[in-house]
Design an enzyme around this catalytic site. Sequence first.
Site, PDB file in Angstrom:
ATOM      1  CE  LYS A 162      12.716  44.082   6.088  1.00 10.09           C
ATOM      2  NZ  LYS A 162      11.531  43.493   5.419  1.00 10.09           N
TER       3      LYS A 162
HETATM    4  C1  LIG Z   1      11.366  43.537   4.119  1.00 14.82           C
HETATM    5  C2  LIG Z   1      10.482  42.513   3.544  1.00 14.82           C
HETATM    6  C3  LIG Z   1      10.579  42.150   2.183  1.00 14.82           C
HETATM    7  C4  LIG Z   1      11.523  42.845   1.237  1.00 14.82           C
HETATM    8  O1  LIG Z   1      12.886  42.520   1.501  1.00 14.82           O
HETATM    9  P1  LIG Z   1      14.051  43.431   0.899  1.00 14.82           P
HETATM   10  O2  LIG Z   1      15.301  42.937   1.544  1.00 14.82           O
HETATM   11  O3  LIG Z   1      13.727  44.842   1.293  1.00 14.82           O
HETATM   12  O4  LIG Z   1      14.044  43.245  -0.580  1.00 14.82           O
HETATM   13  C5  LIG Z   1       9.763  41.138   1.725  1.00 14.82           C
HETATM   14  N1  LIG Z   1       8.865  40.531   2.537  1.00 14.82           N
HETATM   15  C6  LIG Z   1       8.757  40.846   3.843  1.00 14.82           C
HETATM   16  C7  LIG Z   1       7.747  40.148   4.665  1.00 14.82           C
HETATM   17  C8  LIG Z   1       9.554  41.854   4.385  1.00 14.82           C
HETATM   18  O5  LIG Z   1       9.447  42.159   5.679  1.00 14.82           O
END
Ligand SMILES: *Cc1c(COP(=O)(O)O)cnc(C)c1O
Length: 451
Positions: free
Chosen positions: A110
């Site tokens: 993210k």
């Molecule tokens: C947010 C997150 C996901 C999921 O991603 P999306 O974009 O919500 O599908 C998967 N793995 C980790 C470690 C995350 O922080």
Amino acid sequence: MKYISTRGQTDPVSFSEAVAIGLAPDGGLYLPEALPDLGEEMKGWEGLTYEETCLSFLKHFATDVDCGALAELVDESYRGFAVEDRAPVRQLDENLWVLELFHGPTLAFKDFALQLLGNLYAHQIQRTGRPLNVLVATSGDTGAAAIQGLLGKKGVNIFILYPNGKIAPLQERQMTCTGADNVFPLAIEGNFDDAQLALKETFSDQDFKREVNLSAVNSINLARLLAQCVYYIFSYWQLPEGVRDLAKFVVPTGNFGNVLSGWMAQKAGLPLKSFRVATNQNDILHRLFSTGIYRAHQVTASLAPSMDIQVASNFERFLFYFLGGNGDKVRSVMSSIRKSGVYFFEGFDTDTLSSSRTDDHDIRKIICAVFERYGYVIDPHTACGFTQMDDEHPQLILSTAHPAKFPDTLAECTGNEPTHPSLEVLKSKPETKFEVPAQADAIKTFIREHV
Ligand SMILES: *Cc1c(COP(=O)(O)O)cnc(C)c1O
């Protein structure tokens, strides 16, 4: 480039407006009015640095941001990453690659989007002189990444809703131990879907939104989606030439933001073959893509908490494309889902978008097996990608978090507790958090009292 709502009932807005507004006033999500065909241009992007790739892509979308300023924002956003190529691709086996997306400041993918979004916000505040309040709902990693993206930026307060007791302890510490006086972690009763619902309700109060100049950093924010397209393009060029157009991109999925970015990069001309939506035991999207039935179940807490989601907010964007860009149809399907909790779809292209499910039992087994076979340590989210293994066809698995964020599960599986210096320092810092009911009124009151 203008941006339209998936529900078709608002006027098109500029990139900067869409980023600042977050959720469109008609309740929909912003998308480009048309995806440019960058196929020819992208052929010239082999060998570019991550930042160059990012700028080459974003300048087609952030058309109301000055190009020189955009270049600076991009450079600034990835400077804090621990590795020079930002998103390294590692080969584990003849037909198996991993894209490591966890080298940013909070050790999860993210950061790619939220570092950029934080800088876009700061740029906007500087230009308009108007302070901003940011409200985020998180199942773990978004909150921490949003905080790191906005830490030390003037004119922003950040309010983070997360389900009390339902995220990993280190994830919580990343949010509650910042010591920053513009950061307010709100621990709400209930699960992530409750947090997301309360957030949506808060945002639906237009007067309140104007009053405090409220914006969202959630995976619904347009800038996140576009920023995430970049590592698909960058990693495509890092794969060996004969593999690029054949590899399946496997994406650990919760809110459907990450995989949707890849899918949009493909629609914008990147010749990716296919994707696998890898869910944990909260498998609404796996059931959807394997049967066409959309039906929300109760969320159950898993070892991969950032994927503990049943109502994937970005699905609406996919739906918009699937329904031929018809906002009326999107509204009608969404309202039908809201009323009955179920919808029957036909005609998904499952060659392009397949799916898988991995429960906690298998997550443990997979972490052990990958460690034994390759000496490579993966986190529980990434583990959900390592299923349906296929030696015959190339796969690139997106690794979404650093294993050190989940020391207990890792210790159980590999006998070793992975550590990371940025997490170690958190353990001795004081925590600040506020317990608030999962209701829009309570959240609004809290925000009013703290701005
Ligand atoms: C947010 C997150 C996901 C999921 O991603 P999306 O974009 O919500 O599908 C998967 N793995 C980790 C470690 C995350 O922080």
